[in-house]
Motif scaffolding. Structure first.
Motif, PDB file in Angstrom:
ATOM      1  N   GLY A  34      24.736  57.861   6.336  1.00 20.88           N
ATOM      2  CA  GLY A  34      24.675  58.737   7.513  1.00 20.88           C
ATOM      3  C   GLY A  34      26.042  59.189   7.981  1.00 20.88           C
ATOM      4  O   GLY A  34      26.268  59.391   9.173  1.00 20.88           O
ATOM      5  N   GLU A  35      26.978  59.350   7.034  1.00 19.61           N
ATOM      6  CA  GLU A  35      28.358  59.675   7.409  1.00 19.61           C
ATOM      7  C   GLU A  35      28.738  61.131   7.120  1.00 19.61           C
ATOM      8  O   GLU A  35      29.901  61.489   7.277  1.00 19.61           O
ATOM      9  CB  GLU A  35      29.319  58.742   6.658  1.00 19.61           C
ATOM     10  CG  GLU A  35      29.227  57.290   7.089  1.00 19.61           C
ATOM     11  CD  GLU A  35      30.007  57.007   8.378  1.00 19.61           C
ATOM     12  OE1 GLU A  35      30.783  57.882   8.810  1.00 19.61           O
ATOM     13  OE2 GLU A  35      29.821  55.913   8.941  1.00 19.61           O
TER      14      GLU A  35
ATOM     15  N   ARG B 267      29.277  62.503  -2.871  1.00 17.62           N
ATOM     16  CA  ARG B 267      28.915  62.489  -1.451  1.00 17.62           C
ATOM     17  C   ARG B 267      27.624  61.711  -1.168  1.00 17.62           C
ATOM     18  O   ARG B 267      27.248  61.520  -0.009  1.00 17.62           O
ATOM     19  CB  ARG B 267      28.767  63.930  -0.899  1.00 17.62           C
ATOM     20  CG  ARG B 267      29.961  64.833  -1.083  1.00 17.62           C
ATOM     21  CD  ARG B 267      31.275  64.181  -0.663  1.00 17.62           C
ATOM     22  NE  ARG B 267      31.329  63.914   0.761  1.00 17.62           N
ATOM     23  CZ  ARG B 267      31.856  62.800   1.283  1.00 17.62           C
ATOM     24  NH1 ARG B 267      32.361  61.861   0.507  1.00 17.62           N
ATOM     25  NH2 ARG B 267      31.881  62.622   2.581  1.00 17.62           N
TER      26      ARG B 267
ATOM     27  N   ARG C 273      25.722  67.667   4.929  1.00 18.50           N
ATOM     28  CA  ARG C 273      24.357  67.141   4.766  1.00 18.50           C
ATOM     29  C   ARG C 273      23.419  68.239   4.267  1.00 18.50           C
ATOM     30  O   ARG C 273      22.608  68.019   3.358  1.00 18.50           O
ATOM     31  CB  ARG C 273      23.863  66.567   6.096  1.00 18.50           C
ATOM     32  CG  ARG C 273      22.716  65.617   5.937  1.00 18.50           C
ATOM     33  CD  ARG C 273      22.551  64.663   7.099  1.00 18.50           C
ATOM     34  NE  ARG C 273      22.448  65.348   8.381  1.00 18.50           N
ATOM     35  CZ  ARG C 273      23.156  65.035   9.449  1.00 18.50           C
ATOM     36  NH1 ARG C 273      24.030  64.066   9.406  1.00 18.50           N
ATOM     37  NH2 ARG C 273      23.002  65.701  10.581  1.00 18.50           N
TER      38      ARG C 273
ATOM     39  N   ALA D  88      28.006  58.515   1.004  1.00 19.63           N
ATOM     40  CA  ALA D  88      28.169  58.806   2.440  1.00 19.63           C
ATOM     41  C   ALA D  88      26.872  59.344   3.044  1.00 19.63           C
ATOM     42  O   ALA D  88      26.570  59.112   4.213  1.00 19.63           O
ATOM     43  CB  ALA D  88      29.303  59.797   2.640  1.00 19.63           C
ATOM     44  N   TRP D  89      26.097  60.043   2.208  1.00 23.55           N
ATOM     45  CA  TRP D  89      24.774  60.523   2.667  1.00 23.55           C
ATOM     46  C   TRP D  89      23.905  59.335   3.080  1.00 23.55           C
ATOM     47  O   TRP D  89      23.290  59.311   4.145  1.00 23.55           O
ATOM     48  CB  TRP D  89      24.113  61.329   1.537  1.00 23.55           C
ATOM     49  CG  TRP D  89      22.617  61.449   1.620  1.00 23.55           C
ATOM     50  CD1 TRP D  89      21.688  60.482   1.365  1.00 23.55           C
ATOM     51  CD2 TRP D  89      21.883  62.603   2.018  1.00 23.55           C
ATOM     52  NE1 TRP D  89      20.424  60.960   1.558  1.00 23.55           N
ATOM     53  CE2 TRP D  89      20.501  62.262   1.958  1.00 23.55           C
ATOM     54  CE3 TRP D  89      22.241  63.895   2.390  1.00 23.55           C
ATOM     55  CZ2 TRP D  89      19.505  63.168   2.272  1.00 23.55           C
ATOM     56  CZ3 TRP D  89      21.237  64.799   2.691  1.00 23.55           C
ATOM     57  CH2 TRP D  89      19.882  64.423   2.645  1.00 23.55           C
ATOM     58  N   LEU D  90      23.856  58.351   2.182  1.00 24.51           N
ATOM     59  CA  LEU D  90      23.041  57.160   2.456  1.00 24.51           C
ATOM     60  C   LEU D  90      23.463  56.477   3.750  1.00 24.51           C
ATOM     61  O   LEU D  90      22.631  55.918   4.462  1.00 24.51           O
ATOM     62  CB  LEU D  90      23.229  56.136   1.333  1.00 24.51           C
ATOM     63  CG  LEU D  90      22.369  56.197   0.106  1.00 24.51           C
ATOM     64  CD1 LEU D  90      22.650  54.971  -0.751  1.00 24.51           C
ATOM     65  CD2 LEU D  90      20.907  56.268   0.462  1.00 24.51           C
TER      66      LEU D  90
END
Lengths: 200, 138
Positions: free
Chosen positions: B16-17, B9, B23, B12-14
């Motif tokens: 902003g998803e 994950r 999160r 996707a964290w990077l």
């Protein structure tokens, strides 16, 4: 325990650099045959589109030719553009198809070459360093499978959301998510040799 | 959340998803897991390296060239249509007519061949001339 400062992720997905609702007005006028409106769309999108295609194909001559083709196809296909995605992602989809069809053979995953560019005589250190970074980055991107490269370039350089990338690639947002996980793993391996040599 | 799930994950964290729940779960894990934190640091470093590459600027007059091509195409749409559609159809019709005429003339000559060999020679020449005139033009 050591305190950690996490990089702050965006609270919401990134918005496109170009205002898509403003695009819509020009798209409508261009669809009615107003070439001046299409000219405005070209001027708004040519820079990011060229950057994207350049990073996809790795050289300026091909990028110039493919961008021109993409924009002409966009004009010819405007009647079929239904506005279900933004004009930008539609344009990127046309460009992506052209890039993928340009070279269909998939390159093997290989490492950065042993020889990194040597400094030219009287080249300032900062200029040389930037040249090395540019070459290492482009070489690594060139080695990625094209769908991974396309997704990575769009999120990194164009701040596109997974949904926008999905529209541009004809995939789901979930598929784009997986594509990016794989792209970043491959990129790591490709950059490792240059890192170990302290070049980047 | 387990390490292998967190690692999947982080990309996707990077970007902003992640949704709020994901999160929070990833952030909580990274605070206490040095391995996953290192993985995140590497991803951040890779992203920064890519971002530090020089931007690629479009060549001068790109828009003008595109518009010029479009205008040139608009000036002769009928020519384009003619080239792509009408010429192949006309060529196919001409070939069909030529073959038909040649076959009919050949059959007629064969029937008369027993009457006069001189006529056959003349007729052959005439047929060839007719065939050549039909097949030669576009």
């Amino acid at each position: 325990m050591e305190s950690v400062s996490l990089p702050a992720p965006p609270a919401t997905v990134a918005s496109p650099a170009v205002n898509s609702s403003a695009d819509q007005e020009f798209v409508e006028r261009a669809r009615a045959g107003e070439l001046g409106a299409f000219d405005e769309l070209v001027r708004r999108h040519q820079r990011p589109l060229f950057g994207y295609v350049y990073r996809m194909c790795g050289n300026r001559a091909d990028a110039e030719e493919l961008v021109q083709q993409a924009l002409i196809r966009a004009w010819q296909g405007l009647a079929g553009f239904r506005g279900q995605s933004s004009f930008k992602t539609w344009l990127y989809r046309i460009a992506t198809n052209l890039c993928i069809n340009r070279v269909t053979r998939r390159k093997p995953l290989v490492e950065i070459p042993e020889e990194l560019p040597a400094p030219q005589s009287d080249e300032p250190a900062a200029v040389h360093r930037q040249r090395v970074v540019d070459e290492v980055v482009q070489h690594a991107l060139d080695q990625l499978p094209k769908d991974q490269r396309a997704a990575l370039v769009m999120v990194t350089y164009d701040d596109m959301s997974y949904q926008e990338v999905a529209h541009a690639l004809g995939k789901t947002a979930k598929a784009v998510d997986s594509l990016l996980v794989r792209a970043r793993r491959n990129l790591r391996k490709l950059l490792e040799p240059a890192r170990e040599k302290g070049k980047i | 959340m387990k390490c292998h799930k967190v690692i999947d994950r982080l990309s996707a964290w990077l970007d902003g998803e992640l949704n709020d729940a994901e999160r929070a779960a990833v952030a909580g894990h990274i605070e206490v897991c040095p391995d996953c934190r290192r993985e995140l640091d590497r991803l951040v470093a890779d992203r920064e390296l890519l971002s530090s590459a020089s931007p690629a600027e479009e060549p001068p007059f790109l828009a003008a060239r595109v518009l010029s091509e479009i205008r040139a195409g608009q000036r002769r749409p009928a020519h384009g249509l003619l080239r792509r559609v009408l010429v192949p159809i006309a060529a196919a019709l001409l070939i069909a007519v030529s073959i038909g005429a040649g076959t009919m003339l050949g059959a007629g000559l064969a029937r008369k061949a027993t009457d006069s060999s001189e006529f056959v020679t003349n007729a052959d020449d005439q047929a060839l001339e007719t065939y050549a005139s039909l097949a030669g033009g576009e």
